[in-house]
Design a protein around this motif. Structure first.
Motif, mmCIF file in Angstrom:
data_model
loop_
_atom_site.group_PDB
_atom_site.id
_atom_site.type_symbol
_atom_site.label_atom_id
_atom_site.label_comp_id
_atom_site.label_asym_id
_atom_site.label_seq_id
_atom_site.Cartn_x
_atom_site.Cartn_y
_atom_site.Cartn_z
ATOM 1 N N ASP A 155 0.864 -1.184 0.000
ATOM 2 C CA ASP A 155 0.000 0.000 0.000
ATOM 3 C C ASP A 155 0.896 1.228 0.000
ATOM 4 O O ASP A 155 1.419 1.622 1.046
ATOM 5 C CB ASP A 155 -0.910 -0.009 1.230
ATOM 6 C CG ASP A 155 -1.989 1.074 1.151
ATOM 7 O OD1 ASP A 155 -1.821 2.012 0.351
ATOM 8 O OD2 ASP A 155 -2.988 0.974 1.877
ATOM 9 N N PRO A 156 1.112 1.853 -1.151
ATOM 10 C CA PRO A 156 2.096 2.942 -1.231
ATOM 11 C C PRO A 156 1.720 4.190 -0.449
ATOM 12 O O PRO A 156 2.562 5.037 -0.215
ATOM 13 C CB PRO A 156 2.168 3.235 -2.734
ATOM 14 C CG PRO A 156 0.871 2.752 -3.281
ATOM 15 C CD PRO A 156 0.486 1.571 -2.446
ATOM 16 N N MET A 157 0.466 4.345 -0.037
ATOM 17 C CA MET A 157 0.049 5.528 0.709
ATOM 18 C C MET A 157 0.105 5.323 2.218
ATOM 19 O O MET A 157 -0.275 6.212 2.972
ATOM 20 C CB MET A 157 -1.367 5.932 0.288
ATOM 21 C CG MET A 157 -1.482 6.295 -1.187
ATOM 22 S SD MET A 157 -0.269 7.539 -1.714
ATOM 23 C CE MET A 157 -0.866 8.982 -0.837
ATOM 24 N N VAL A 158 0.560 4.163 2.670
ATOM 25 C CA VAL A 158 0.727 3.892 4.091
ATOM 26 C C VAL A 158 2.222 3.770 4.380
ATOM 27 O O VAL A 158 2.964 3.185 3.587
ATOM 28 C CB VAL A 158 0.001 2.594 4.506
ATOM 29 C CG1 VAL A 158 0.271 2.258 5.965
ATOM 30 C CG2 VAL A 158 -1.493 2.736 4.273
ATOM 31 N N VAL A 159 2.672 4.352 5.492
ATOM 32 C CA VAL A 159 4.082 4.242 5.865
ATOM 33 C C VAL A 159 4.452 2.771 5.985
ATOM 34 O O VAL A 159 3.782 2.003 6.679
ATOM 35 C CB VAL A 159 4.337 4.972 7.190
ATOM 36 C CG1 VAL A 159 5.767 4.723 7.664
ATOM 37 C CG2 VAL A 159 4.089 6.461 7.044
ATOM 38 N N HIS A 160 5.504 2.376 5.274
ATOM 39 C CA HIS A 160 5.923 0.978 5.350
ATOM 40 C C HIS A 160 7.399 0.873 5.720
ATOM 41 O O HIS A 160 8.180 0.192 5.075
ATOM 42 C CB HIS A 160 5.633 0.236 4.033
ATOM 43 C CG HIS A 160 6.029 0.981 2.799
ATOM 44 N ND1 HIS A 160 5.126 1.644 2.012
ATOM 45 C CD2 HIS A 160 7.232 1.161 2.208
ATOM 46 C CE1 HIS A 160 5.747 2.197 0.979
ATOM 47 N NE2 HIS A 160 7.030 1.912 1.086
ATOM 48 N N ASP A 161 7.761 1.569 6.800
ATOM 49 C CA ASP A 161 9.107 1.503 7.356
ATOM 50 C C ASP A 161 9.052 0.856 8.740
ATOM 51 O O ASP A 161 7.971 0.687 9.327
ATOM 52 C CB ASP A 161 9.723 2.896 7.485
ATOM 53 C CG ASP A 161 9.968 3.553 6.136
ATOM 54 O OD1 ASP A 161 10.323 2.827 5.180
ATOM 55 O OD2 ASP A 161 9.787 4.776 6.035
ATOM 56 N N LEU A 162 10.218 0.512 9.260
ATOM 57 C CA LEU A 162 10.358 0.112 10.657
ATOM 58 C C LEU A 162 10.619 1.383 11.443
ATOM 59 O O LEU A 162 11.678 2.002 11.315
ATOM 60 C CB LEU A 162 11.504 -0.886 10.818
ATOM 61 C CG LEU A 162 11.801 -1.378 12.237
ATOM 62 C CD1 LEU A 162 10.574 -2.006 12.871
ATOM 63 C CD2 LEU A 162 12.970 -2.355 12.232
ATOM 64 N N LEU A 163 9.654 1.817 12.236
ATOM 65 C CA LEU A 163 9.699 3.105 12.924
ATOM 66 C C LEU A 163 10.285 2.943 14.320
ATOM 67 O O LEU A 163 10.052 1.932 14.997
ATOM 68 C CB LEU A 163 8.292 3.699 13.013
ATOM 69 C CG LEU A 163 7.554 3.861 11.673
ATOM 70 C CD1 LEU A 163 6.146 4.387 11.914
ATOM 71 C CD2 LEU A 163 8.313 4.777 10.740
ATOM 72 N N TRP A 164 11.020 3.985 14.773
ATOM 73 C CA TRP A 164 11.716 3.926 16.057
ATOM 74 C C TRP A 164 11.486 5.196 16.864
ATOM 75 O O TRP A 164 11.265 6.267 16.317
ATOM 76 C CB TRP A 164 13.225 3.742 15.849
ATOM 77 C CG TRP A 164 13.598 2.414 15.278
ATOM 78 C CD1 TRP A 164 13.737 2.100 13.959
ATOM 79 C CD2 TRP A 164 13.841 1.203 16.007
ATOM 80 N NE1 TRP A 164 14.062 0.773 13.820
ATOM 81 C CE2 TRP A 164 14.132 0.191 15.065
ATOM 82 C CE3 TRP A 164 13.837 0.879 17.355
ATOM 83 C CZ2 TRP A 164 14.423 -1.110 15.434
ATOM 84 C CZ3 TRP A 164 14.135 -0.421 17.736
ATOM 85 C CH2 TRP A 164 14.421 -1.399 16.785
ATOM 86 N N GLY A 165 11.565 5.027 18.166
ATOM 87 C CA GLY A 165 11.541 6.154 19.084
ATOM 88 C C GLY A 165 12.503 5.902 20.228
ATOM 89 O O GLY A 165 12.596 4.777 20.731
ATOM 90 N N VAL A 166 13.249 6.921 20.628
ATOM 91 C CA VAL A 166 14.175 6.827 21.763
ATOM 92 C C VAL A 166 13.921 8.043 22.643
ATOM 93 O O VAL A 166 13.957 9.182 22.163
ATOM 94 C CB VAL A 166 15.643 6.795 21.299
ATOM 95 C CG1 VAL A 166 16.585 6.799 22.503
ATOM 96 C CG2 VAL A 166 15.911 5.573 20.425
#
Length: 581
Positions: free
Chosen positions: A455-466
């Protein structure tokens, strides 16, 4: 009964490369005040700081001198600690190995060379102060042809001081807002001057600019023109000098507002500016005729026009830059490679590869998620990396809609991208150990969206927060006392505060954001009662940090779309599935 002022100062030095931490507590009477070189008194804390730096193997040249000059307060250390701008806990970060020393001439020369590389102006400006006497100095990048900004940005008292405090990121900050009025052109980098550049001599440059500034303007300001300052513009490997004058007009209703200025002489445009980028009036701005001083139009980003072309510049901010033109094909057949993709939402068009920013990441040896927008310190949007645009029944063709969206709010319709290798940031294990060594807690979050790649309109990354947090230890805390790691399948737990969803596209980007705002966690960790002593953290041998990144990567993959969290402090590490919003 109201508690008295805090009388303790904790001085800490932390090694960003290893995570080692050394601290000392300074109380009134511990250090005798000394006469300051320019009068008054100061408390010489630099020798104490240097001893701490030696304990954690930090090169002291990477640390700045710490002094508390105050004629009235030097004899009473407590008053100096509690005065404005004097924190009760002063933390200094350093590196194991220092970079070679650089003179102010060399520092300014590097900024000039980067301006040449990026096809930008470097503006050195001095203005007569609005809120303070004397000249205020600023150094910044601009797009050629941009108007003089209304507001003063720098408050350095001299040009060497401005050079010393201006990093590349500082000079780039606000570039988009400053250059919205600049004309948009395609570039011809091959036409940059091949002649030897002007000599960079900060002292001589300062004298020339001061001369161009003339005498201070009259106060209060009348309706006529007066010299408000001067600029030296580095353009095409040459300094171009001009004074700044107030544009005639009525005095502003709010006297504190800086007047609108103009250059008394406009330097010639550089030869590497090519043909103007075609544009049309923004339909939203044109229909309303309304321009807000702060809010910008969502369609054009504040330009007032929509551009049918973009200049993409990808750089490592050191010695390499690639300039690419995005424009509609001159022949209809040139864009036939666009394809319509069906997704969970409205269909989208994927444009040809030449419009995909991700292909330029490999040129610099970085991942597409490591492409940052230079003008906003944010990741380049996914739709620009993959060149996708929603299908619409009416309006311009997909290529023009894509280009107009890419140019919106960009300086001179230029997309400036940093291919970052994160070399300046500490490694995760060292940073995690450092945060724990300061007596704080580290919360790391991950969310795996890679399963949505179709789905190209949905974020398809591995997201991180620190995120660094003050340690909260409830009475019934069940964390292990031996520092062991809790492993196994995580379970939902109740947290005292909602957890922010991770937004960074890489662990390194999340570390950089956490380091930038670490002082907020430090301030929140201070005891509210001034009578309570501040802990003095010591960690000369950093602990072994569990493989939090690897563990969260596995857990996030097993719980796709959900936020996985890890909490690390001196008591140990635990994992859980964050409650869904």
């Amino acid at each position: 009964m109201t508690a008295g002022p805090r009388t303790q100062l904790v001085l800490t030095v932390a090694n960003l490369d290893t995570g080692a931490v050394a601290s000392t507590s300074v109380m009134p009477g511990d250090i005798e005040p000394e006469p300051a070189p320019h009068g008054g008194w100061e408390i010489p804390l630099w020798s104490v700081r240097d001893e701490l730096a030696a304990q954690v193997k930090v090169d002291r040249s990477t640390l700045r001198d710490l002094r508390y000059p105050d004629a009235e307060r030097a004899a009473g250390l407590a008053a100096a600690h509690t005065g404005p701008g004097h924190p009760a806990w002063s933390i200094h970060f350093g590196r194991t190995v220092a970079e070679p020393p650089v003179s102010v001439d060399e520092s300014l020369a590097r900024l000039c060379a980067l301006a040449d590389l990026l096809c930008l102006d470097l503006v050195v400006e001095a203005r007569w102060g609005v809120f303070a006497a004397g000249l205020n100095w600023d150094i910044r990048f601009e797009t050629p042809g941009a108007a003089v900004p209304r507001d003063q940005r720098g408050y350095a008292a001299s040009l060497p001081a401005a050079v010393d405090r201006t990093a590349v990121a500082d000079a780039l900050a606000g570039l988009a807002e400053r250059s919205l009025t600049a004309p948009a052109h395609f570039l011809l980098p091959a036409l940059r001057s091949a002649a030897p550049p002007d000599e960079i001599d900060v002292e001589r440059l300062e004298r020339r600019i001061v001369q161009d500034c003339g005498t201070p303007p009259p106060v209060p300001a009348g309706a006529g023109e007066w010299t408000a300052g001067a600029q030296a513009i580095w353009r095409d490997r040459r300094w171009r000098h001009t004074s700044l004058c107030r544009i005639p007009g009525p005095r502003p209703a709010i006297p504190e507002l800086a007047p609108v200025l103009r250059r008394t002489w406009q330097p010639p445009l550089p030869p590497w500016l090519g043909e103007p980028i075609p544009s049309v009036p923004c339909p939203d701005c044109h229909a309303t005729g309304w321009r807000h001083p702060v809010l910008t139009c969502r369609r054009c980003g504040g330009h007032g026009r929509q551009f049918d072309g973009v200049v993409v510049t990808v750089t490592n901010l050191r010695d390499r830059a690639t300039h690419v033109e995005w424009r509609p094909s001159r022949t209809t057949s040139g864009d036939t490679a666009a394809s319509v993709l069906e997704s969970g939402g409205p269909p989208v068009v994927r444009l040809p590869e030449r419009f995909r920013l991700s292909r330029l990441a490999g040129v610099f040896g970085v991942r597409p998620v490591d492409l940052l927008d230079l003008t906003g310190e944010r990741v380049v949007p996914q739709e620009l990396r993959d060149a996708v645009v929603p299908v619409l029944g009416d309006g311009p063709d997909p290529v023009r809609r894509y280009l107009r969206a890419a140019a919106a709010g960009r300086p001179g319709a230029r997309l400036l991208v940093h291919a970052t290798d994160w070399a300046e940031l500490p490694a995760f294990d060292a940073f995690a150990a450092l945060v724990v060594g300061l007596g704080l807690a580290l919360r790391v979050t991950a969310r795996d969206m890679r399963s949505y790649v179709d789905d190209p309109m949905v974020v398809h990354d591995l997201l991180w927060g620190v995120e660094a947090l003050p340690v909260i230890r409830p009475v019934d805390d069940a964390k292990p006392a031996d520092g062991t790691e809790r492993v196994g399948e995580p379970e939902p737990v109740d947290e005292p505060e909602p957890i922010d969803e991770p937004l960074s596209r890489s662990v390194q980007q999340a570390i950089g954001r956490c380091l930038r705002y670490l002082e907020l966690a430090v301030v929140e960790s201070l005891p509210a009662d001034p009578a309570r002593p501040i802990p003095v953290p010591q960690q000369l041998v950093p602990p072994v940090v569990p493989d939090i990144v690897g563990r969260l990567t596995e857990l996030a993959a097993a719980h796709a779309g959900q936020v996985m969290a890890a909490h690390l402090d001196q008591a140990g590490c635990r994992y859980w599935v964050a409650p869904s919003r």
